[in-house]
Motif scaffolding. Structure first.
Motif, short mmCIF file in Angstrom:
data_model
loop_
_atom_site.label_atom_id
_atom_site.label_comp_id
_atom_site.label_asym_id
_atom_site.label_seq_id
_atom_site.Cartn_x
_atom_site.Cartn_y
_atom_site.Cartn_z
N ALA A 1 -94.79 21.10 13.12
CA ALA A 1 -93.73 22.12 13.16
C ALA A 1 -93.66 22.79 14.52
N ARG A 2 -94.81 23.07 15.09
CA ARG A 2 -94.86 23.72 16.40
C ARG A 2 -94.17 22.89 17.47
N GLN A 3 -94.40 21.57 17.42
CA GLN A 3 -93.91 20.70 18.47
C GLN A 3 -92.54 20.10 18.19
N GLN A 4 -92.19 19.91 16.89
CA GLN A 4 -91.02 19.10 16.58
C GLN A 4 -89.98 19.79 15.70
N VAL A 5 -90.11 21.08 15.48
CA VAL A 5 -89.10 21.88 14.81
C VAL A 5 -88.66 22.97 15.77
N GLY B 1 -81.96 6.92 17.56
CA GLY B 1 -83.12 7.75 17.83
C GLY B 1 -83.08 9.03 17.03
N ALA B 2 -81.88 9.62 16.92
CA ALA B 2 -81.71 10.84 16.13
C ALA B 2 -81.98 10.57 14.65
N VAL B 3 -81.52 9.42 14.15
CA VAL B 3 -81.76 9.05 12.75
C VAL B 3 -83.26 8.95 12.47
N LEU B 4 -83.98 8.28 13.35
CA LEU B 4 -85.41 8.09 13.14
C LEU B 4 -86.16 9.41 13.23
N ALA B 5 -85.74 10.29 14.13
CA ALA B 5 -86.37 11.61 14.21
C ALA B 5 -86.11 12.42 12.94
N ALA B 6 -84.88 12.36 12.43
CA ALA B 6 -84.53 13.09 11.21
C ALA B 6 -85.29 12.57 10.00
N THR B 7 -85.76 11.34 10.08
CA THR B 7 -86.52 10.72 9.00
C THR B 7 -88.01 10.99 9.13
N VAL B 8 -88.55 10.73 10.31
CA VAL B 8 -90.00 10.77 10.51
C VAL B 8 -90.54 12.19 10.56
N ILE B 9 -89.88 13.09 11.29
CA ILE B 9 -90.46 14.43 11.51
C ILE B 9 -90.65 15.19 10.20
N THR C 1 -79.17 13.75 1.44
CA THR C 1 -79.33 15.04 2.08
C THR C 1 -79.02 14.87 3.55
N ALA C 2 -78.92 15.97 4.28
CA ALA C 2 -78.59 15.91 5.70
C ALA C 2 -79.61 16.70 6.51
N VAL C 3 -79.88 16.21 7.71
CA VAL C 3 -80.81 16.85 8.63
C VAL C 3 -80.12 17.00 9.97
N LEU C 4 -80.24 18.18 10.56
CA LEU C 4 -79.69 18.43 11.89
C LEU C 4 -80.81 18.34 12.91
N VAL C 5 -80.59 17.58 13.99
CA VAL C 5 -81.58 17.48 15.05
C VAL C 5 -80.94 17.89 16.38
N ARG C 6 -81.78 18.38 17.28
CA ARG C 6 -81.32 18.85 18.59
C ARG C 6 -82.20 18.24 19.67
N TRP C 7 -81.59 17.87 20.79
CA TRP C 7 -82.33 17.35 21.92
C TRP C 7 -82.94 18.53 22.68
N SER C 8 -84.27 18.57 22.75
CA SER C 8 -84.96 19.72 23.33
C SER C 8 -86.24 19.26 24.00
N ASN C 9 -86.43 19.67 25.25
CA ASN C 9 -87.64 19.30 26.00
C ASN C 9 -87.88 17.79 26.03
N GLY C 10 -86.79 17.04 26.12
CA GLY C 10 -86.91 15.61 26.31
C GLY C 10 -87.13 14.78 25.06
N ASP C 11 -86.84 15.35 23.86
CA ASP C 11 -86.97 14.58 22.63
C ASP C 11 -86.16 15.26 21.53
N TRP C 12 -85.95 14.53 20.43
CA TRP C 12 -85.25 15.11 19.29
C TRP C 12 -86.20 16.00 18.48
N LYS C 13 -85.66 17.16 18.04
CA LYS C 13 -86.41 18.07 17.17
C LYS C 13 -85.52 18.46 16.00
N VAL C 14 -86.14 18.77 14.86
CA VAL C 14 -85.39 19.18 13.67
C VAL C 14 -84.98 20.64 13.81
N VAL C 15 -83.73 20.92 13.43
CA VAL C 15 -83.23 22.30 13.42
C VAL C 15 -83.26 22.80 11.98
#
Length: 251
Positions: A146-150, A125-133, A211-225
């Motif tokens: 950006a407002r909702q997913q960063v 799930g984290a991989v897909l979030a880091a790709t799609v967002i 490249t690398a993307v950091l994601v964080r679990w926030s408000n019930g879903d993955w978001k990009v940091v």
């Protein structure tokens, strides 16, 4: 024994040639003279997304404490185990100028306006979030994404400043002959229930890049940091040779 040679480019990330080649990934395609240099003269106070973007499913008010936003369901049975292969239920969807992998079980399983959200609380799930967002940042609706997913903060403010200097691209036709990288694979270098560091393998006209993307679990879903400089990913590195260390999507 792994045999691959990596070369790194110097200078601000938005001026790197490989960043531009992977522009479909970060989703900022036309750099038209480059971003304005960030100096102390820029006002970075407050939330750059502002009131122009209304609350959405990931605003923080929609998810019960410790739970998922209403209507969000994923298969989290894999737990924290790192993936050894790509999910079998991957399909490819064109979102704006990029083609991204989507899993019926791991996400994104929900669409609300411009948002593709609801990712499994698992490494995949984290991989897909880091790709799609990040791939949603090319179009005219990037502010809503950006407002909702960063993750909010100074890094997101800087991203907004930089992104505003770049023309929106809502379709492949608008991108024209601009080179757009495709997703080739991934690896998860660290994972906890709260955060994950995901490396993405990109295929360009010149070969592989990563490249690398950091994601964080926030408000019930993955978001990009975002990084401190406003970038949504690490410095792009070219890889000459094979793709050892990555799980390939198989396309």
């Amino acid at each position: 024994m792994r045999r691959q040679r990596r070369t790194e480019e110097s200078g601000p990330y938005w001026k790197q040639r490989n960043w531009q080649l992977s522009a479909g990934f970060l989703a900022v395609v036309v750099l038209a003279g480059g971003f304005t240099a960030l100096t102390s003269e820029h006002d970075t106070g407050g939330d750059r997304m502002g009131a122009a973007v209304s609350d959405g499913p990931l605003s923080g008010t929609s998810a019960p404490r410790g739970g998922r936003p209403l209507g969000c369901h994923t298969d989290d049975s894999g737990g924290d185990a790192l993936p050894e292969s790509a999910p079998k239920d991957i399909s490819w969807h064109t979102l704006g100028i990029a083609r991204v992998p989507v899993s019926g079980s791991a996400g994104p399983t929900r669409t609300t306006g411009s948002l593709r959200w609801c990712f499994a609380h698992t490494p995949i799930g984290a991989v897909l979030a880091a790709t799609v967002i990040p791939s949603r940042m090319s179009g005219s609706d990037w502010r809503a994404v950006a407002r909702q997913q960063v993750v909010a903060g100074h890094g997101r403010d800087l991203f907004s400043i930089q992104r505003q200097t770049v023309a929106d691209m809502d379709s492949a036709e608008q991108a024209g002959n601009t080179a757009v990288a495709s997703y080739a694979g991934f690896s998860v270098t660290s994972y906890t229930a709260d955060a994950a560091n995901v490396r993405l393998l990109l295929r360009t006209g010149q070969g592989y890049a990563a490249t690398a993307v950091l994601v964080r679990w926030s408000n019930g879903d993955w978001k990009v940091v975002p990084n401190a400089d406003g970038s949504l990913h690490s410095q792009v590195t070219t890889i000459q040779g094979n793709a050892n260390g990555f799980i390939l999507w198989g396309v």
